[in-house]
Design a protein around this motif. Structure first.
Motif, mmCIF file in Angstrom:
data_model
loop_
_atom_site.group_PDB
_atom_site.id
_atom_site.type_symbol
_atom_site.label_atom_id
_atom_site.label_comp_id
_atom_site.label_asym_id
_atom_site.label_seq_id
_atom_site.Cartn_x
_atom_site.Cartn_y
_atom_site.Cartn_z
ATOM 1 N N SER A 162 5.328 20.852 -4.928
ATOM 2 C CA SER A 162 5.032 21.831 -3.875
ATOM 3 C C SER A 162 3.956 21.317 -2.916
ATOM 4 O O SER A 162 3.750 21.899 -1.853
ATOM 5 N N GLU A 163 3.296 20.229 -3.286
ATOM 6 C CA GLU A 163 2.218 19.691 -2.463
ATOM 7 C C GLU A 163 2.505 18.308 -1.892
ATOM 8 O O GLU A 163 1.719 17.796 -1.106
ATOM 9 N N SER A 164 3.628 17.701 -2.294
ATOM 10 C CA SER A 164 3.927 16.339 -1.862
ATOM 11 C C SER A 164 5.427 16.177 -1.652
ATOM 12 O O SER A 164 6.216 16.430 -2.570
ATOM 13 N N TYR A 165 5.804 15.761 -0.448
ATOM 14 C CA TYR A 165 7.216 15.489 -0.165
ATOM 15 C C TYR A 165 7.743 14.399 -1.085
ATOM 16 O O TYR A 165 8.864 14.482 -1.601
ATOM 17 N N THR A 166 6.932 13.382 -1.333
ATOM 18 C CA THR A 166 7.342 12.293 -2.212
ATOM 19 C C THR A 166 7.589 12.816 -3.625
ATOM 20 O O THR A 166 8.614 12.501 -4.236
ATOM 21 N N ALA A 167 6.681 13.613 -4.134
ATOM 22 C CA ALA A 167 6.852 14.198 -5.472
ATOM 23 C C ALA A 167 8.101 15.082 -5.508
ATOM 24 O O ALA A 167 8.818 15.104 -6.512
ATOM 25 N N GLN B 63 0.835 -1.203 0.000
ATOM 26 C CA GLN B 63 0.000 0.000 0.000
ATOM 27 C C GLN B 63 0.869 1.254 0.000
ATOM 28 O O GLN B 63 0.594 2.217 -0.713
ATOM 29 N N LEU B 64 1.937 1.243 0.802
ATOM 30 C CA LEU B 64 2.873 2.374 0.811
ATOM 31 C C LEU B 64 3.474 2.556 -0.574
ATOM 32 O O LEU B 64 3.543 3.680 -1.092
ATOM 33 N N TYR B 65 3.893 1.453 -1.191
ATOM 34 C CA TYR B 65 4.481 1.512 -2.533
ATOM 35 C C TYR B 65 3.499 2.122 -3.532
ATOM 36 O O TYR B 65 3.880 2.975 -4.342
ATOM 37 N N GLN B 66 2.244 1.702 -3.480
ATOM 38 C CA GLN B 66 1.236 2.228 -4.404
ATOM 39 C C GLN B 66 1.015 3.727 -4.183
ATOM 40 O O GLN B 66 0.853 4.487 -5.145
ATOM 41 N N THR B 67 1.036 4.159 -2.934
ATOM 42 C CA THR B 67 0.902 5.583 -2.622
ATOM 43 C C THR B 67 2.084 6.359 -3.186
ATOM 44 O O THR B 67 1.917 7.422 -3.801
ATOM 45 N N VAL B 68 3.276 5.819 -2.982
ATOM 46 C CA VAL B 68 4.489 6.466 -3.505
ATOM 47 C C VAL B 68 4.417 6.546 -5.031
ATOM 48 O O VAL B 68 4.701 7.595 -5.618
ATOM 49 N N MET B 69 4.035 5.451 -5.682
ATOM 50 C CA MET B 69 3.932 5.446 -7.152
ATOM 51 C C MET B 69 2.925 6.487 -7.631
ATOM 52 O O MET B 69 3.162 7.156 -8.644
ATOM 53 N N ALA B 70 1.837 6.643 -6.920
ATOM 54 C CA ALA B 70 0.810 7.617 -7.308
ATOM 55 C C ALA B 70 1.307 9.046 -7.209
ATOM 56 O O ALA B 70 0.797 9.932 -7.891
ATOM 57 N N ARG B 71 2.315 9.266 -6.385
ATOM 58 C CA ARG B 71 2.840 10.623 -6.192
ATOM 59 C C ARG B 71 3.977 10.945 -7.162
ATOM 60 O O ARG B 71 4.473 12.066 -7.171
ATOM 61 N N LYS B 72 4.374 9.984 -7.983
ATOM 62 C CA LYS B 72 5.494 10.190 -8.913
ATOM 63 C C LYS B 72 5.284 11.420 -9.789
ATOM 64 O O LYS B 72 6.225 12.152 -10.035
ATOM 65 N N GLY B 73 4.097 11.637 -10.264
ATOM 66 C CA GLY B 73 3.844 12.769 -11.142
ATOM 67 C C GLY B 73 3.139 13.925 -10.466
ATOM 68 O O GLY B 73 2.676 14.842 -11.132
ATOM 69 N N ALA B 74 3.061 13.898 -9.152
ATOM 70 C CA ALA B 74 2.331 14.936 -8.418
ATOM 71 C C ALA B 74 3.134 16.236 -8.359
ATOM 72 O O ALA B 74 4.312 16.289 -8.707
#
Length: 107
Positions: free
Chosen positions: A23-28, A9-20
């Motif tokens: 300025s709104e996501s630390y992962t992005a 689930q963490l991995y899927q969340t991280v993958m979803a943030r790849k193109g985010a």
């Protein structure tokens, strides 16, 4: 939820943030800075986890370990490595001593 499912689930969340938006996501933001920065952050978290083990209590080791796993997951996503690939590598090592496994790796 199993431990593997939590990591997935963490991995899927991280993958979803790849193109985010960075300025709104630390992962992005990590992804926008590239592999070198992601690897650097992973290294920092590994050191912080090790230092917590020798100088702080259990709670801090747990917190740092969570940070370490998060940053490892970001690195996997950056490298297009799915958790199942890592689990498969671990499964192949079951029943093999660490010394024998390391000796059998290609150099």
């Amino acid at each position: 939820m199993s431990k593997a499912q939590i990591l997935e689930q963490l991995y899927q969340t991280v993958m979803a943030r790849k193109g985010a938006d960075p300025s709104e996501s630390y992962t992005a933001k990590l992804f926008s800075k590239g592999t070198k920065k992601i690897a650097q952050k992973l290294g920092e978290e590994a050191v912080e986890t090790a230092l917590a083990a020798v100088s702080e209590g259990k709670a801090e080791v747990i917190a740092q370990s969570a940070d370490l796993l998060y940053h490892l997951t970001v690195l996997w996503a950056d490298q297009d490595i799915a958790p199942d690939e890592v689990f498969a590598a671990l499964a192949k090592r079951q029943g093999i001593s660490g010394i024998a496994e390391k000796a059998g790796r290609s150099k």
